[in-house]
Design a protein around this motif. Sequence first.
Motif, PDB file in Angstrom:
ATOM      1  N   GLY A  84     -73.624 -21.911  21.984  1.00 60.29           N
ATOM      2  CA  GLY A  84     -74.860 -22.643  22.231  1.00 60.29           C
ATOM      3  C   GLY A  84     -75.294 -22.682  23.684  1.00 60.29           C
ATOM      4  N   VAL A  85     -74.747 -21.783  24.527  1.00 61.36           N
ATOM      5  CA  VAL A  85     -75.079 -21.751  25.953  1.00 61.36           C
ATOM      6  C   VAL A  85     -76.040 -20.590  26.232  1.00 61.36           C
ATOM      7  N   PRO A  86     -77.238 -20.860  26.770  1.00 54.96           N
ATOM      8  CA  PRO A  86     -78.141 -19.772  27.158  1.00 54.96           C
ATOM      9  C   PRO A  86     -77.526 -18.943  28.289  1.00 54.96           C
ATOM     10  N   VAL A  87     -77.887 -17.667  28.305  1.00 53.83           N
ATOM     11  CA  VAL A  87     -77.329 -16.724  29.271  1.00 53.83           C
ATOM     12  C   VAL A  87     -78.467 -15.906  29.882  1.00 53.83           C
ATOM     13  N   PHE A  88     -78.338 -15.611  31.188  1.00 54.73           N
ATOM     14  CA  PHE A  88     -79.258 -14.682  31.837  1.00 54.73           C
ATOM     15  C   PHE A  88     -78.455 -13.470  32.299  1.00 54.73           C
ATOM     16  N   LEU A  89     -78.902 -12.267  31.892  1.00 53.76           N
ATOM     17  CA  LEU A  89     -78.237 -11.020  32.269  1.00 53.76           C
ATOM     18  C   LEU A  89     -79.217 -10.109  32.987  1.00 53.76           C
ATOM     19  N   ALA A  90     -78.830  -9.601  34.145  1.00 50.55           N
ATOM     20  CA  ALA A  90     -79.615  -8.567  34.815  1.00 50.55           C
ATOM     21  C   ALA A  90     -79.096  -7.219  34.337  1.00 50.55           C
ATOM     22  N   ASP A  91     -79.954  -6.464  33.638  1.00 51.02           N
ATOM     23  CA  ASP A  91     -79.555  -5.190  33.035  1.00 51.02           C
ATOM     24  C   ASP A  91     -80.022  -4.044  33.925  1.00 51.02           C
ATOM     25  N   VAL A  92     -79.204  -3.684  34.905  1.00 52.77           N
ATOM     26  CA  VAL A  92     -79.600  -2.680  35.898  1.00 52.77           C
ATOM     27  C   VAL A  92     -79.659  -1.296  35.287  1.00 52.77           C
ATOM     28  N   LYS A  93     -78.691  -0.959  34.450  1.00 54.00           N
ATOM     29  CA  LYS A  93     -78.622   0.398  33.900  1.00 54.00           C
ATOM     30  C   LYS A  93     -79.385   0.549  32.589  1.00 54.00           C
ATOM     31  N   GLY A  94     -79.802  -0.554  31.983  1.00 52.66           N
ATOM     32  CA  GLY A  94     -80.582  -0.473  30.757  1.00 52.66           C
ATOM     33  C   GLY A  94     -79.763  -0.336  29.504  1.00 52.66           C
ATOM     34  N   ASP A  95     -78.469  -0.723  29.546  1.00 51.97           N
ATOM     35  CA  ASP A  95     -77.637  -0.548  28.358  1.00 51.97           C
ATOM     36  C   ASP A  95     -77.126  -1.858  27.776  1.00 51.97           C
ATOM     37  N   LEU A  96     -77.787  -2.977  28.119  1.00 51.55           N
ATOM     38  CA  LEU A  96     -77.390  -4.270  27.555  1.00 51.55           C
ATOM     39  C   LEU A  96     -78.314  -4.742  26.439  1.00 51.55           C
ATOM     40  N   SER A  97     -79.367  -3.971  26.164  1.00 54.65           N
ATOM     41  CA  SER A  97     -80.304  -4.397  25.122  1.00 54.65           C
ATOM     42  C   SER A  97     -79.652  -4.422  23.752  1.00 54.65           C
ATOM     43  N   GLY A  98     -78.526  -3.703  23.595  1.00 53.47           N
ATOM     44  CA  GLY A  98     -77.831  -3.681  22.313  1.00 53.47           C
ATOM     45  C   GLY A  98     -77.233  -5.014  21.922  1.00 53.47           C
ATOM     46  N   ILE A  99     -77.231  -5.989  22.821  1.00 51.42           N
ATOM     47  CA  ILE A  99     -76.658  -7.305  22.490  1.00 51.42           C
ATOM     48  C   ILE A  99     -77.420  -7.975  21.348  1.00 51.42           C
ATOM     49  N   ALA A 100     -78.663  -7.536  21.110  1.00 52.28           N
ATOM     50  CA  ALA A 100     -79.464  -8.127  20.036  1.00 52.28           C
ATOM     51  C   ALA A 100     -79.158  -7.514  18.677  1.00 52.28           C
ATOM     52  N   ARG A 101     -78.342  -6.458  18.635  1.00 51.53           N
ATOM     53  CA  ARG A 101     -78.078  -5.763  17.371  1.00 51.53           C
ATOM     54  C   ARG A 101     -76.575  -5.774  17.074  1.00 51.53           C
ATOM     55  N   PRO A 102     -76.208  -5.813  15.791  1.00 52.50           N
ATOM     56  CA  PRO A 102     -74.784  -5.764  15.439  1.00 52.50           C
ATOM     57  C   PRO A 102     -74.146  -4.461  15.919  1.00 52.50           C
ATOM     58  N   GLY A 103     -72.879  -4.553  16.326  1.00 50.15           N
ATOM     59  CA  GLY A 103     -72.167  -3.371  16.790  1.00 50.15           C
ATOM     60  C   GLY A 103     -71.772  -2.450  15.655  1.00 50.15           C
ATOM     61  N   GLN A 104     -71.201  -1.315  16.033  1.00 49.08           N
ATOM     62  CA  GLN A 104     -70.774  -0.318  15.053  1.00 49.08           C
ATOM     63  C   GLN A 104     -69.256  -0.255  15.038  1.00 49.08           C
ATOM     64  N   ALA A 105     -68.711  -0.391  13.850  1.00 47.41           N
ATOM     65  CA  ALA A 105     -67.246  -0.429  13.705  1.00 47.41           C
ATOM     66  C   ALA A 105     -66.701   0.985  13.652  1.00 47.41           C
ATOM     67  N   GLY A 106     -66.263   1.490  14.794  1.00 44.96           N
ATOM     68  CA  GLY A 106     -65.648   2.808  14.849  1.00 44.96           C
ATOM     69  C   GLY A 106     -64.138   2.701  15.001  1.00 44.96           C
ATOM     70  N   GLU A 107     -63.495   3.841  15.086  1.00 41.70           N
ATOM     71  CA  GLU A 107     -62.046   3.867  15.189  1.00 41.70           C
ATOM     72  C   GLU A 107     -61.563   3.192  16.476  1.00 41.70           C
ATOM     73  N   ARG A 108     -62.279   3.430  17.591  1.00 40.66           N
ATOM     74  CA  ARG A 108     -61.852   2.842  18.859  1.00 40.66           C
ATOM     75  C   ARG A 108     -61.991   1.321  18.840  1.00 40.66           C
ATOM     76  N   VAL A 109     -63.084   0.849  18.234  1.00 38.97           N
ATOM     77  CA  VAL A 109     -63.296  -0.592  18.158  1.00 38.97           C
ATOM     78  C   VAL A 109     -62.222  -1.243  17.297  1.00 38.97           C
TER      79      VAL A 109
END
Length: 530
Positions: A84-109
């Motif tokens: 329940g804690v709001p968060v602010f993230l500076a996404d310099v490289k443009g690869d944090l937008s995936g936080i809004a979508r469920p991850g993918q369960a691969g072998e490494r994960v």
Amino acid sequence: MSAGEAGDKPPGADAEVAAIAAGYAFTGQALDLGALLWDGRCRADAQVRIPLPMLNRHGLVAGATGTGKTKTLQLIAEQLSAQGVPVFLADVKGDLSGIARPGQAGERVRGRAGEVGQEWTATGFPAEFLALGGLGHGVPVRATITSFGPVLLSKVLGLNQTQEQSLGLIFHYADTKGLELIDLKDLRAVVAFLTSDEGRPELKDIGGLSTATAGVILRSLTAFEAQGMADFFGEPEFDTADLLRTAPDGRGVVSVLELPAVQDKPLLFSTFLMWLLADLFHDLPEIGDADKPKLVFFFDEAHLLFDDASKAFLDSITQTVRLIRSKGVGVFFVTQTPKDVPSDVLGQLGNRVQHALRAFTPEDQKALRATVQTFPKSSYDLEELLTGLGTGEAVVTVLSEDGAPTPVAATRLRAPESLMGPVDAAELDAAVRASALYGRYAQAVDRESAYERLQRTRAAAPEAAAEAPRAAKAAKAAKAAKSGKSGKEEPSLVEQVVGSGMFKSLARSVGTQLGREITRSLFGTARRRR
């Protein structure tokens, strides 16, 4: 002892593992970072965690490029949102937008989750996407020149101390005269007016503004605008209270500031982040220690903020970081090595996640030794350990529930449960347009401000000059027509001119807030009335 060593288990190893595990066995709410690494093995029975109430005691996430800092930010942000804690993230490289979508369960994960004892579930989190000035995929974030203030603007423009002081004088004049500095053209207009024949006397009693300094400021503003920076300043100005929202399900909203479009303007975005933090600082009430933070703010590429900063600027950062804790805001600086952060600031960062460092050069070796000296004493050989950590591994020490540092723990970090990578541009744009903030901030507004008022003043000047002779003639005629016995003194020429409609209109055009100065914070940012 290195976490990468193999071989027989030394005597007392179980006792040391148990002692470290006990240091992270908190009774209250906490974020799970991962599992302890010891003698080359991942000990899932020894979990490494951060107490939720200690997240407003600030922190540092450091490490060389490619060691997993971004995934660490994502992991911490997910768990804060879930609490329940709001968060602010500076996404310099443009690869944090995936936080809004469920991850993918691969072998490494699955493998990582099994190693660290994590019950991994693909989960997306409520996210808001922002973009500086609307450059990129996100709701536009703008600030007015008045609100941004002379100190932060001087750093962005690369001004020296004398030029910064002159810019402060310009802001002081604009504040007291009610000349609102909304965008760059407003500031240029005020500088040009104060160096003109009409405006030069305005600052005579408080030091004046030299033509040379004004020229430097104007050239810097022109170059700044030529680089496409004009869009960052204007209205509607972003209300930092919008960073404190929670979703209908109670989870904290993760505000992701998309920065890839301005990667070549690092000084601008680092200074803009400081504006956001300073604005939060003087808007939020004091709350003291709380069960959880009101917001956790991740300040990426933090070294850019401190590079070439004046002592006064560094003092302001230090004071802001020190005091904002009591307002419920935690700040995590993200950079490559702790030496990128001044010692006065570093001393306030109680939570540390240090990823691997490289030691290829003598300078790298020096940085490595300096980093080791910032950690509490431990049984690890930290110099060896920090150069041997793999991706997604880090050395951790945090503040325990009673505020004491926890034991140093080499940690294999958990895998984020959201998508570890960016979403596509079309999906991102759709999310931005669907945002509740889009209607408030998407369309830029250019209302009357200093530029328009000074333009009107200049246009009205010839008429005002023509009014004076007419007023004098009228006064002379009135005096001749009346008897001196009335006992009533006729108004003087000056009184008639000042009382004329043209003069009153001219005075109004100079400023509607004459004599009422804006209150400014440590950074010279304006205190706005919501």
